[in-house]
Design an enzyme around this catalytic site. Structure first.
Site, PDB file in Angstrom:
ATOM      1  NE  ARG A 149      30.512 -35.487  32.669  1.00 53.74           N
ATOM      2  CZ  ARG A 149      29.716 -34.651  32.020  1.00 53.74           C
ATOM      3  NH1 ARG A 149      30.185 -33.463  31.636  1.00 53.74           N
ATOM      4  NH2 ARG A 149      28.468 -34.981  31.744  1.00 53.74           N
ATOM      5  CE  LYS A 173      30.591 -38.540  30.459  1.00 52.95           C
ATOM      6  NZ  LYS A 173      29.687 -39.619  30.930  1.00 52.95           N
ATOM      7  CG  HIS A 246      31.591 -38.964  39.106  1.00 58.89           C
ATOM      8  ND1 HIS A 246      32.002 -38.207  38.029  1.00 58.89           N
ATOM      9  CD2 HIS A 246      30.306 -39.334  38.819  1.00 58.89           C
ATOM     10  CE1 HIS A 246      31.023 -38.134  37.139  1.00 58.89           C
ATOM     11  NE2 HIS A 246      29.997 -38.805  37.596  1.00 58.89           N
ATOM     12  NE  ARG A 249      29.106 -35.019  36.867  1.00 59.73           N
ATOM     13  CZ  ARG A 249      28.760 -34.062  36.005  1.00 59.73           C
ATOM     14  NH1 ARG A 249      29.244 -32.838  36.159  1.00 59.73           N
ATOM     15  NH2 ARG A 249      27.940 -34.307  35.003  1.00 59.73           N
ATOM     16  CG  HIS A 272      23.544 -34.868  33.703  1.00 55.48           C
ATOM     17  ND1 HIS A 272      22.976 -34.932  34.959  1.00 55.48           N
ATOM     18  CD2 HIS A 272      24.792 -35.403  33.821  1.00 55.48           C
ATOM     19  CE1 HIS A 272      23.837 -35.488  35.791  1.00 55.48           C
ATOM     20  NE2 HIS A 272      24.940 -35.773  35.124  1.00 55.48           N
ATOM     21  CE1 TYR A 281      24.169 -36.899  41.608  1.00 53.74           C
ATOM     22  CE2 TYR A 281      23.308 -36.061  39.541  1.00 53.74           C
ATOM     23  CZ  TYR A 281      24.321 -36.642  40.259  1.00 53.74           C
ATOM     24  OH  TYR A 281      25.491 -36.979  39.636  1.00 53.74           O
TER      25      TYR A 281
END
Length: 300
Positions: A149, A173, A246, A249, A272, A281
Site C-alpha cells: 500500500r 493495517k 492502489h 497494487r 489481507h 483479483y
C-alpha cells in the site's frame, strides 16, 4: 449519555485501543457526524432502529452512492456494538439495520505490456542520475514489484529494506507487520537510489534521517506526492483520468495470479486479513481471460 459524547469516545477507542489507521478513524468520525445532524443532542437510548433507517433513507434521497450507504451502516453498527459492550445502552438498535450491498466494481489493472513500457521509461530517466528520477523509479518498481500500500511504502525506513534477500518489512493495517518480497528490478532500482539518489535528497534537510524515500526537500515523502507521480505516468496507459498507487497494487496482485500464484500466497503478500478480499483479483483475471478469448477465438 448523549450520542455526540459517546461518538467522540468511540473515535478515541478506535484510535488508541484498536489502533486503526487515521484514514479509517476519519471515515468513522465523518459517518457519525452525519448521523449527529439527524439526532442532535439526543441520548443513546433515544436512538431507535427507525431513527437509523430514516437517516439512511435521507442519505439515499440526496443521492449518496450505495458504497457510501453500506459504509455508513457498517460504521453505526460498529459504534452501537461498542456502546452495548460498554453497557452504555441496554439494547443495540442497529442489529437489524440493513443497507444496500456495495456494487462490485473491478479494480483498474494495467496490462503487462503497459507496465513494461512504464518501467522501461522510468529506468531510462533514472539512468541520467537525477536524484528525483532515481527515487521515482524506485517507488514505481516497489509498488508494482511488492504490491504494498502507499501508506506502507511511505512508512519504509532504510533499515526495513533487505537488498540481499530482496524483501521489505512493512507496517500494515492494524499495525500488523509483515515481510514482503520484491523482484530484481525493484532491488536494483532501490539500490541505485540508495547509492546515487538518496544522499542528494538527504543533504537538503535532516528531518527524516531514517526514511527510505525522501521528498525534494529531504523530508519523508508523503502519499500525495506518490499519488501525483502514479497519476502522471499511469493514467495515460490505462485510459483513465484518475488513477492512483492502489492501481499498481491491483495490477501486481492480478499479474501474480495470472502467473499461477496461489491465492493464499497473494493474500499473505498483500496483507489481507480475509481471503475474500483477495478473491476479487480472481474476478479480474477471469475478465481478462474472457476478453482475450473474445479477441482471439474464431468462434468467440
Amino acid at each position: 449519555m448523549e450520542f455526540i459524547e459517546a461518538a467522540a469516545a468511540f473515535a478515541e477507542h478506535l484510535e488508541r485501543v484498536r489502533r486503526l489507521s487515521p484514514a479509517t478513524v476519519r471515515a468513522y468520525r465523518s459517518d457519525l457526524r452525519d448521523l449527529t445532524v439527524d439526532v442532535g443532542d439526543a441520548s443513546l437510548e433515544q436512538i431507535t432502529l427507525d431513527t437509523l433507517r430514516d437517516w439512511l433513507w435521507r442519505a439515499t434521497q440526496r443521492g449518496d452512492a450505495r458504497s457510501t450507504l453500506a459504509r455508513r451502516a457498517a460504521a453505526v453498527r460498529s459504534f452501537f456494538s461498542w456502546a452495548h459492550e460498554q453497557q452504555l445502552i441496554e439494547h443495540d438498535p442497529s442489529l437489524r439495520l440493513v443497507a444496500p450491498k456495495r456494487g462490485r466494481t473491478l479494480p483498474t489493472v494495467a496490462s503487462q505490456d503497459a507496465m513494461r513500457t512504464l518501467l522501461d521509461a522510468q529506468r531510462s530517466a533514472a539512468s541520467q542520475g537525477d536524484a528525483v528520477a532515481l527515487r521515482d523509479h524506485a517507488i514505481l518498481e516497489l509498488l508494482y514489484g511488492s504490491g504494498i500500500r502507499v501508506s506502507e511504502l511511505c512508512g519504509l525506513d532504510v533499515d526495513d529494506v533487505d537488498l540481499d534477500r530482496a524483501t521489505a518489512r512493512v507496517l500494515g493495517k492494524g499495525s500488523k507487520e509483515r515481510v514482503v518480497p520484491f523482484g530484481i528490478p525493484a532491488r536494483d532500482a532501490v539500490g541505485a537510489f540508495l547509492t546515487r539518489g538518496r544522499p542528494v535528497l538527504a543533504a537538503r534537510a535532516t528531518a527524516a534521517p531514517a526514511a527510505l524515500l525522501l521528498g525534494t526537500r529531504g523530508a519523508r515523502i508523503g502519499p500525495r506526492a506518490v499519488y501525483a507521480l502514479v497519476a502522471d505516468v499511469l493514467a495515460p496507459l490505462v485510459g483513465e483520468e484518475t488513477v492512483g498507487p492502489h492501481a499498481l497494487r491491483h495490477t501486481a496482485a492480478t499479474h501474480l495470479l495470472d502467473g499461477g500464484a496461489d491465492l493464499r500466497a497473494v493474500q499473505e503478500i498483500l496483507g489481507h486479513a480475509s481471503l475474500g478480499t483477495t478473491q476479487i483479483y480472481t474476478h479480474v483475471s477471469s475478465e481478462r481471460l474472457a476478453a482475450t478469448y473474445r479477441l482471439a477465438h474464431p468462434r468467440a
